[in-house]
Scaffold this motif. Structure first.
Motif, PDB file in Angstrom:
ATOM      1  N   VAL A   1      36.919  38.655  36.359  1.00 37.94           N
ATOM      2  CA  VAL A   1      38.878  37.916  36.658  1.00 37.94           C
ATOM      3  C   VAL A   1      39.041  39.231  35.523  1.00 37.94           C
ATOM      4  CG1 VAL A   1      40.634  37.215  36.368  1.00 37.94           C
ATOM      5  CG2 VAL A   1      39.019  36.279  38.560  1.00 37.94           C
ATOM      6  N   GLU A   2      39.754  40.292  35.934  1.00 37.02           N
ATOM      7  CA  GLU A   2      40.957  40.712  34.795  1.00 37.02           C
ATOM      8  C   GLU A   2      42.061  40.305  33.870  1.00 37.02           C
ATOM      9  OE1 GLU A   2      42.064  45.294  33.660  1.00 37.02           O
ATOM     10  OE2 GLU A   2      41.638  44.822  36.129  1.00 37.02           O
ATOM     11  N   ILE A   3      41.597  40.582  32.997  1.00 35.26           N
ATOM     12  CA  ILE A   3      42.879  39.007  32.467  1.00 35.26           C
ATOM     13  C   ILE A   3      44.041  40.340  31.717  1.00 35.26           C
ATOM     14  CG2 ILE A   3      43.906  38.151  30.120  1.00 35.26           C
ATOM     15  CD1 ILE A   3      41.951  36.469  32.531  1.00 35.26           C
ATOM     16  N   LEU A   4      45.348  40.255  32.615  1.00 30.78           N
ATOM     17  CA  LEU A   4      46.462  40.776  31.620  1.00 30.78           C
ATOM     18  C   LEU A   4      47.531  39.877  31.272  1.00 30.78           C
ATOM     19  CD1 LEU A   4      47.642  42.397  35.469  1.00 30.78           C
ATOM     20  CD2 LEU A   4      45.383  43.616  33.363  1.00 30.78           C
ATOM     21  N   ALA A  10      50.011  46.914  34.930  1.00 31.48           N
ATOM     22  CA  ALA A  10      49.593  47.674  36.402  1.00 31.48           C
ATOM     23  C   ALA A  10      49.033  47.251  36.902  1.00 31.48           C
ATOM     24  CB  ALA A  10      48.715  49.321  35.101  1.00 31.48           C
ATOM     25  N   VAL A  11      49.099  47.652  38.578  1.00 30.69           N
ATOM     26  CA  VAL A  11      47.325  46.657  39.143  1.00 30.69           C
ATOM     27  C   VAL A  11      47.401  47.638  40.401  1.00 30.69           C
ATOM     28  CG1 VAL A  11      47.360  44.989  40.788  1.00 30.69           C
ATOM     29  CG2 VAL A  11      49.208  44.480  38.601  1.00 30.69           C
ATOM     30  N   VAL A  34      45.629  38.771  43.088  1.00 33.87           N
ATOM     31  CA  VAL A  34      46.515  37.990  41.413  1.00 33.87           C
ATOM     32  C   VAL A  34      47.080  36.923  41.021  1.00 33.87           C
ATOM     33  CG1 VAL A  34      48.356  39.137  39.510  1.00 33.87           C
ATOM     34  CG2 VAL A  34      47.170  40.174  41.614  1.00 33.87           C
ATOM     35  N   PHE A  35      45.951  36.112  40.357  1.00 32.36           N
ATOM     36  CA  PHE A  35      46.559  34.462  40.215  1.00 32.36           C
ATOM     37  C   PHE A  35      47.737  34.773  38.766  1.00 32.36           C
ATOM     38  CE2 PHE A  35      42.024  35.076  40.851  1.00 32.36           C
ATOM     39  CZ  PHE A  35      41.724  33.950  41.930  1.00 32.36           C
ATOM     40  N   LEU A  70      37.274  45.422  44.351  1.00 30.09           N
ATOM     41  CA  LEU A  70      38.543  45.724  43.042  1.00 30.09           C
ATOM     42  C   LEU A  70      38.704  44.035  42.594  1.00 30.09           C
ATOM     43  CD1 LEU A  70      41.774  46.652  44.235  1.00 30.09           C
ATOM     44  CD2 LEU A  70      40.089  48.075  42.849  1.00 30.09           C
ATOM     45  N   GLU A  71      38.762  43.908  41.285  1.00 29.11           N
ATOM     46  CA  GLU A  71      37.960  42.424  40.534  1.00 29.11           C
ATOM     47  C   GLU A  71      39.387  42.007  40.316  1.00 29.11           C
ATOM     48  OE1 GLU A  71      37.551  43.145  36.126  1.00 29.11           O
ATOM     49  OE2 GLU A  71      35.311  43.357  36.917  1.00 29.11           O
ATOM     50  N   ALA A  72      39.363  40.267  40.563  1.00 27.68           N
ATOM     51  CA  ALA A  72      40.661  40.056  40.784  1.00 27.68           C
ATOM     52  C   ALA A  72      41.652  40.205  40.173  1.00 27.68           C
ATOM     53  CB  ALA A  72      40.160  38.031  41.363  1.00 27.68           C
ATOM     54  N   MET A  73      42.898  40.228  39.768  1.00 27.73           N
ATOM     55  CA  MET A  73      43.356  39.376  38.147  1.00 27.73           C
ATOM     56  C   MET A  73      44.003  38.426  37.741  1.00 27.73           C
ATOM     57  SD  MET A  73      45.102  43.142  38.281  1.00 27.73           S
ATOM     58  CE  MET A  73      44.523  44.553  38.204  1.00 27.73           C
ATOM     59  N   ARG A  74      44.403  37.706  36.324  1.00 26.55           N
ATOM     60  CA  ARG A  74      44.789  36.926  36.137  1.00 26.55           C
ATOM     61  C   ARG A  74      45.895  36.979  35.108  1.00 26.55           C
ATOM     62  NH1 ARG A  74      44.187  31.478  36.398  1.00 26.55           N
ATOM     63  NH2 ARG A  74      41.712  31.948  37.481  1.00 26.55           N
ATOM     64  N   ILE A  75      47.059  36.787  35.200  1.00 25.11           N
ATOM     65  CA  ILE A  75      48.428  36.797  34.263  1.00 25.11           C
ATOM     66  C   ILE A  75      48.784  35.683  33.427  1.00 25.11           C
ATOM     67  CG2 ILE A  75      51.010  37.345  34.358  1.00 25.11           C
ATOM     68  CD1 ILE A  75      50.441  39.444  36.993  1.00 25.11           C
ATOM     69  N   VAL A  76      47.904  36.187  32.334  1.00 24.33           N
ATOM     70  CA  VAL A  76      49.004  35.207  30.932  1.00 24.33           C
ATOM     71  C   VAL A  76      49.769  35.677  30.134  1.00 24.33           C
ATOM     72  CG1 VAL A  76      46.597  33.696  31.358  1.00 24.33           C
ATOM     73  CG2 VAL A  76      47.341  35.690  29.404  1.00 24.33           C
ATOM     74  N   GLU A  77      50.583  34.876  29.515  1.00 25.47           N
ATOM     75  CA  GLU A  77      51.565  34.522  28.886  1.00 25.47           C
ATOM     76  C   GLU A  77      50.823  35.351  27.212  1.00 25.47           C
ATOM     77  OE1 GLU A  77      55.324  33.210  28.654  1.00 25.47           O
ATOM     78  OE2 GLU A  77      54.889  31.886  30.757  1.00 25.47           O
ATOM     79  N   ALA A  78      51.177  36.149  26.516  1.00 24.80           N
ATOM     80  CA  ALA A  78      51.005  36.858  25.210  1.00 24.80           C
ATOM     81  C   ALA A  78      51.544  35.331  24.546  1.00 24.80           C
ATOM     82  CB  ALA A  78      51.745  37.832  25.197  1.00 24.80           C
TER      83      ALA A  78
END
Length: 279
Positions: free
Chosen positions: A20-23, A31-32, A42-43, A109-117
Motif C-alpha cells: 500500500v502506497e501512503i499519501l 496524484a493517483v 484508494v483507502f 498498481l499498488e493500493a493507496m492509503r490517504i492519511v492526514e498530515a
C-alpha cells in the motif's frame, strides 16, 4: 545454515503482496495514476461523496464503500481532478488522476492509503498577535452556514466543520405546525449534528398567489435559532416561491421541538342526548 540461506533468498525473490502506497493529505492535490482496465483502490477511512467533471462520464467508474474508493478507467484519461468530500464534516480532499494504456509486463498498481498530515500545535509561549487564538464561530452559526453551503454552494467551497456529522431524518416528522397560519408546503431536506446541537434544513413553498413575508417570530416550537435563505416568497408557480429554513435545536432533533399536532374535535360527541333518542 543452508536452510537459513534458502529462506533468505526466497524472501528476497518473492514479490511483496498487498503493498500500500501512503499519501499524506496536506491540502495539496494528490496524484493517483491509473491504467486503462485496471482497478485501483484508494483507502480513505471516510464516508465520502465524489465530485468529478462531466468529461469523465463513461470513461471512469467510481465506487465508494467501507472507507475505500475504487477507480476503474475504461479508456485513456487526460489529467483531471476529483473532489472527495467527507459526508460527515465536509472535509475536502483533491485527487489528480490520469489514465494511461495498460502495457504488457507492467506490475499491478499498488493500493493507496490517504492519511492526514500531523499538525504541530502552536507554541503556547508565543504571545504575538499572529499566534493568538481567534474566537471560534458560535456553533449555531457554524451549523447553519454548513447546511446552507451543502445545499447551495459548489462542493469545493463547503467549509469543513470538525465533529459535524449527518443524521437521518425521522419518519414521523410532521411540519404543519411550524407556521400554521401561512399557506406553506413543507419538506425536510437534511439534518446534521454538532455536539449537542442539531440543524435541520426545511424547504418552504408558497401555495398562495400572493407574496409572503417570512418572519422568524411566526415560528411555533422550541428552537435555538431559525434562519431563512430568503426573506420572502413569491407567488405560487414563480421561481421565487421556494426557499429553505434552517432550524437549530438543542439536545435533540427537530421532532421533539415541534408543537404537537391537534386532531379536529367533533363537538357533537359530548352533547347530552335528548329524550327522544332514548329507547
Amino acid at each position: 545454515m543452508k536452510r537459513l540461506l534458502w529462506s533468505t533468498l526466497l524472501l528476497l525473490t518473492t514479490p511483496l503482496v498487498n503493498a500500500v502506497e501512503i499519501l499524506r493529505w496536506e491540502r495539496m492535490p494528490l496524484a493517483v495514476p491509473l491504467r486503462v482496465g485496471e482497478e485501483r483502490v484508494v483507502f480513505i477511512e471516510r464516508n465520502v461523496r465524489v465530485g468529478m467533471p462531466s468529461s469523465l462520464q463513461g470513461k471512469l467508474r467510481v465506487q465508494s464503500a467501507g472507507g475505500a474508493l475504487y477507480l476503474l478507467a475504461s479508456e485513456p484519461i487526460a489529467p483531471s481532478r476529483l473532489q472527495l468530500q467527507d459526508a460527515d464534516d465536509g472535509t475536502l480532499i483533491l485527487l489528480d488522476i490520469a489514465a494511461e494504456p495498460n502495457k504488457t509486463g507492467d506490475p499491478p498498481l499498488e493500493a493507496m492509503r490517504i492519511v492526514e498530515a500531523v499538525r504541530m500545535p502552536p507554541d503556547s509561549t508565543d504571545d504575538s498577535p499572529a499566534t493568538q487564538s481567534v474566537p471560534s464561530t458560535p456553533l449555531p452559526v457554524a451549523l447553519t452556514r454548513y447546511a446552507a453551503q451543502s445545499l447551495y454552494a459548489p462542493l469545493r467551497t463547503v467549509e469543513p466543520v470538525p465533529g459535524l456529522r449527518a443524521v437521518p431524518l425521522r419518519d414521523d416528522l410532521v411540519l404543519d405546525t411550524l407556521m400554521p397560519e401561512l399557506p406553506l408546503a413543507y419538506r425536510a431536506l437534511a439534518s446534521w449534528r454538532l455536539e449537542d446541537l442539531w440543524v435541520t434544513a426545511v424547504r418552504l413553498r408558497n401555495t398562495s398567489p400572493h407574496w409572503l413575508a417570512l418572519d422568524p417570530r411566526r415560528l411555533q416550537g422550541d428552537f435555538v435559532s431559525a434562519t431563512y435563505q430568503h426573506p420572502d416568497l413569491g407567488p405560487k408557480g414563480e421561481s421565487t416561491d421556494t426557499t429553505v429554513l434552517y432550524l437549530v435545536t438543542r439536545n435533540h432533533g427537530l421532532v421533539e421541538s415541534l408543537l404537537p399536532t391537534i386532531s379536529p374535535v367533533d363537538v357533537t360527541m359530548n352533547l347530552p342526548r335528548s329524550s327522544g333518542d332514548e329507547e
